[in-house]
Design a protein around this motif. Structure first.
Motif, PDB file in Angstrom:
ATOM      1  N   ILE A  43      30.832  21.679  32.572  1.00 52.49           N
ATOM      2  CA  ILE A  43      29.961  22.885  32.264  1.00 52.49           C
ATOM      3  C   ILE A  43      31.004  23.836  32.590  1.00 52.49           C
ATOM      4  CG2 ILE A  43      28.229  24.368  33.123  1.00 52.49           C
ATOM      5  CD1 ILE A  43      26.649  21.964  33.728  1.00 52.49           C
ATOM      6  N   ASP A  44      30.984  25.066  31.674  1.00 50.89           N
ATOM      7  CA  ASP A  44      31.945  26.192  31.938  1.00 50.89           C
ATOM      8  C   ASP A  44      31.174  27.107  31.442  1.00 50.89           C
ATOM      9  OD1 ASP A  44      34.082  27.485  32.548  1.00 50.89           O
ATOM     10  OD2 ASP A  44      35.303  26.659  30.898  1.00 50.89           O
ATOM     11  N   LYS A  45      31.640  28.379  32.067  1.00 46.80           N
ATOM     12  CA  LYS A  45      31.008  29.640  31.753  1.00 46.80           C
ATOM     13  C   LYS A  45      32.051  30.676  31.137  1.00 46.80           C
ATOM     14  CE  LYS A  45      27.414  31.348  32.660  1.00 46.80           C
ATOM     15  NZ  LYS A  45      26.988  31.699  33.870  1.00 46.80           N
ATOM     16  N   ARG A  46      31.705  31.285  30.143  1.00 49.14           N
ATOM     17  CA  ARG A  46      32.487  32.266  29.390  1.00 49.14           C
ATOM     18  C   ARG A  46      31.414  33.304  29.048  1.00 49.14           C
ATOM     19  NH1 ARG A  46      36.098  29.112  24.972  1.00 49.14           N
ATOM     20  NH2 ARG A  46      36.963  27.349  26.222  1.00 49.14           N
ATOM     21  N   ASP A  47      31.847  34.487  29.858  1.00 47.66           N
ATOM     22  CA  ASP A  47      30.905  35.442  30.053  1.00 47.66           C
ATOM     23  C   ASP A  47      29.391  35.062  29.946  1.00 47.66           C
ATOM     24  OD1 ASP A  47      33.167  37.292  29.665  1.00 47.66           O
ATOM     25  OD2 ASP A  47      33.118  36.907  27.453  1.00 47.66           O
ATOM     26  N   LYS A  48      28.666  35.325  28.836  1.00 46.10           N
ATOM     27  CA  LYS A  48      27.257  34.984  29.042  1.00 46.10           C
ATOM     28  C   LYS A  48      27.045  33.750  28.478  1.00 46.10           C
ATOM     29  CE  LYS A  48      25.651  39.628  29.696  1.00 46.10           C
ATOM     30  NZ  LYS A  48      24.774  40.893  28.980  1.00 46.10           N
ATOM     31  N   VAL A  49      27.846  32.990  28.197  1.00 50.61           N
ATOM     32  CA  VAL A  49      27.869  31.746  27.375  1.00 50.61           C
ATOM     33  C   VAL A  49      28.222  30.506  28.173  1.00 50.61           C
ATOM     34  CG1 VAL A  49      28.668  30.410  25.237  1.00 50.61           C
ATOM     35  CG2 VAL A  49      28.388  32.868  25.247  1.00 50.61           C
ATOM     36  N   THR A  50      27.526  29.571  28.313  1.00 46.54           N
ATOM     37  CA  THR A  50      27.526  28.151  28.865  1.00 46.54           C
ATOM     38  C   THR A  50      28.027  27.382  27.951  1.00 46.54           C
ATOM     39  OG1 THR A  50      25.837  28.776  30.575  1.00 46.54           O
ATOM     40  CG2 THR A  50      26.655  26.384  30.135  1.00 46.54           C
ATOM     41  N   LEU A  51      29.071  26.634  28.258  1.00 49.57           N
ATOM     42  CA  LEU A  51      29.555  25.431  27.533  1.00 49.57           C
ATOM     43  C   LEU A  51      29.279  24.028  28.121  1.00 49.57           C
ATOM     44  CD1 LEU A  51      31.420  27.688  26.712  1.00 49.57           C
ATOM     45  CD2 LEU A  51      33.098  26.273  26.169  1.00 49.57           C
ATOM     46  N   ILE A  52      28.639  23.177  27.405  1.00 52.48           N
ATOM     47  CA  ILE A  52      28.108  21.864  27.780  1.00 52.48           C
ATOM     48  C   ILE A  52      28.944  21.012  27.088  1.00 52.48           C
ATOM     49  CG2 ILE A  52      26.213  20.359  28.291  1.00 52.48           C
ATOM     50  CD1 ILE A  52      24.366  22.857  28.638  1.00 52.48           C
ATOM     51  N   GLY A  53      29.788  20.160  27.750  1.00 47.93           N
ATOM     52  CA  GLY A  53      30.607  19.399  27.128  1.00 47.93           C
ATOM     53  C   GLY A  53      30.073  17.722  27.300  1.00 47.93           C
ATOM     54  N   LEU A  54      30.036  16.905  26.317  1.00 53.06           N
ATOM     55  CA  LEU A  54      30.016  15.603  26.279  1.00 53.06           C
ATOM     56  C   LEU A  54      31.058  15.055  26.571  1.00 53.06           C
ATOM     57  CD1 LEU A  54      27.572  15.146  23.091  1.00 53.06           C
ATOM     58  CD2 LEU A  54      26.920  15.548  25.569  1.00 53.06           C
ATOM     59  N   ASN A  55      31.554  14.306  27.596  1.00 51.44           N
ATOM     60  CA  ASN A  55      32.658  13.958  28.221  1.00 51.44           C
ATOM     61  C   ASN A  55      32.892  12.398  28.357  1.00 51.44           C
ATOM     62  OD1 ASN A  55      35.444  14.499  28.915  1.00 51.44           O
ATOM     63  ND2 ASN A  55      34.920  14.634  31.040  1.00 51.44           N
ATOM     64  N   ARG A  56      32.962  11.640  27.273  1.00 51.61           N
ATOM     65  CA  ARG A  56      33.140  10.073  27.392  1.00 51.61           C
ATOM     66  C   ARG A  56      34.062   9.898  25.970  1.00 51.61           C
ATOM     67  NH1 ARG A  56      28.822   5.959  27.236  1.00 51.61           N
ATOM     68  NH2 ARG A  56      30.367   4.812  28.294  1.00 51.61           N
ATOM     69  N   PRO A  57      35.228  10.604  26.094  1.00 55.63           N
ATOM     70  CA  PRO A  57      35.888  10.800  24.632  1.00 55.63           C
ATOM     71  C   PRO A  57      36.388   8.960  24.314  1.00 55.63           C
ATOM     72  CG  PRO A  57      37.239  11.598  26.506  1.00 55.63           C
ATOM     73  CD  PRO A  57      35.818  11.632  26.874  1.00 55.63           C
ATOM     74  N   GLY A  58      36.659   8.329  25.435  1.00 58.68           N
ATOM     75  CA  GLY A  58      37.014   6.914  25.038  1.00 58.68           C
ATOM     76  C   GLY A  58      36.025   6.197  24.318  1.00 58.68           C
ATOM     77  N   LYS A  71      34.019  16.243  24.162  1.00 57.33           N
ATOM     78  CA  LYS A  71      35.312  16.512  24.501  1.00 57.33           C
ATOM     79  C   LYS A  71      35.971  15.397  23.482  1.00 57.33           C
ATOM     80  CE  LYS A  71      35.331  19.143  28.046  1.00 57.33           C
ATOM     81  NZ  LYS A  71      36.120  20.364  28.484  1.00 57.33           N
ATOM     82  N   GLY A  72      37.467  15.688  23.082  1.00 59.16           N
ATOM     83  CA  GLY A  72      38.054  14.811  22.294  1.00 59.16           C
ATOM     84  C   GLY A  72      38.050  15.137  20.837  1.00 59.16           C
ATOM     85  N   ASP A  73      38.151  14.102  20.141  1.00 63.75           N
ATOM     86  CA  ASP A  73      38.146  13.953  18.686  1.00 63.75           C
ATOM     87  C   ASP A  73      36.876  13.932  17.979  1.00 63.75           C
ATOM     88  OD1 ASP A  73      41.010  14.176  18.837  1.00 63.75           O
ATOM     89  OD2 ASP A  73      41.158  12.014  18.679  1.00 63.75           O
TER      90      ASP A  73
END
Length: 319
Positions: free
Chosen positions: A45-60, A94-96
């Motif tokens: 999870i990351d924040k950019r101003d009023k936007v929340t980024l939710i990342g799926l993080n099993r790139p392998g 996350k990833g490709d």
């Protein structure tokens, strides 16, 4: 604030020792089950101003969703809902690749005792929340039942940034979102068709609503893949970005949406979903739309009308 919200939701949803990392400060490692990849945060999870980024993080694993990721994705969406400083979320891989769907390796190992499915998998599916669902008990604090990610009706807009493959349950996650930004090389489809795995995370519900029954059945029955050009043509994709730029385009779109007055935006969004999925007839939809807008008129529309009277935003000029 965001980490506190996540911790509170983790306690309510009984995730146990699986801690979700809010990537607003230092990163922590997370121990997953034995069939998962090396210890990483399956959701970021990351924040950019009023936007929340939710990342799926099993790139392998092309961000395939296992039970642990599904639970934590639910927590991430709930935390986003409770975060009053965030107006729009962007779901990305996350990833490709965006997401290859439910982790079939986890399903394949669910018959270790010789039965068709083990008790944990049966319990997981019988929660009536789909392969990626994770139903939790009613929360008196939130005044609602906390359900798995594909069963949620998230009260604020979510945009999917779809790169690489978004297939099977990954397609269903993209359908959960309000808008979808594809890259030119993006491929989507119901690839689960080839392996006898049904769509149980909203695909048969949301896809026809977005692209029409005929187009939906074409994709569902054949399991064929479509590219970004066809996805844009049938209304599955809302924007197509250059390769490598889906996330940045989605974030900019989210920032644009977050600048609008949010009460009226959310009311109109809610009425649109109600008319599409819940209303029995046109009159019910119209009545819901009116009743849903009354508080907005009092608290937001009157002030907006005064701004317009004073000359703001004339001829479509940005405010």
């Amino acid at each position: 604030m965001y980490r506190q919200c996540l911790q509170k939701l983790q306690q309510m949803t009984s995730i146990g020792n699986n801690s979700l990392c809010a990537c607003t400060g230092s990163r922590r490692k997370l121990a997953l089950d034995s069939q998962s990849e090396p210890a990483v945060d399956p959701i970021t999870i990351d924040k950019r101003d009023k936007v929340t980024l939710i990342g799926l993080n099993r790139p392998g694993s092309r961000n395939a969703v296992n039970r642990d990721m599904a639970r934590q994705l639910t927590v991430a969406f709930m935390a986003f809902e409770q975060d009053t400083s965030s107006n729009v979320a962007v779901l990305h891989g996350k990833g490709d690749h965006f997401c290859a769907g439910y982790d079939l390796k986890e399903l394949a190992h669910s018959d270790s005792d010789g039965s068709p499915l083990d008790e944990e998998t049966l319990a997981h599916l019988h929660n009536v929340n789909g392969a990626m669902g994770a139903k939790f008990l009613y929360s008196s604090e939130l005044q609602r039942t906390i359900e798995g990610p594909t069963r949620l009706h998230i009260r604020k807009p979510v945009i999917a940034a779809v790169n690489g493959y978004g297939v099977a349950g990954g397609l269903e996650l993209a359908l959960l979102c309000d808008l979808r930004v594809f890259e030119k090389s993006t491929i989507v489809g119901a690839f689960n068709r080839r392996f006898g795995v049904p769509l149980i995370d909203g695909g048969t519900v949301r896809l026809p609503a977005l692209v029409g029954l005929s187009n939906a059945l074409d994709l569902i029955l054949t399991g064929r893949s479509i590219d970004s050009e066809e996805a844009l043509k049938i209304g599955l994709a809302n924007r197509v970005a250059e390769d490598g730029e889906a996330l940045s385009v989605a974030v900019n779109l989210a920032k644009e949406i977050s600048q609008h007055p949010q009460m009226s935006l959310r009311a109109d969004r809610d009425s649109t979903y109600n008319a599409t999925f819940n209303s029995a007839c046109k009159k019910d939809s119209l009545d819901y739309e009116l009743n849903n807008a009354l508080d907005v008129i009092v608290h937001e529309a009157v002030a907006g009308a005064k701004r317009f009277e004073e000359g703001e935003g004339r001829q479509g000029v940005a405010l």
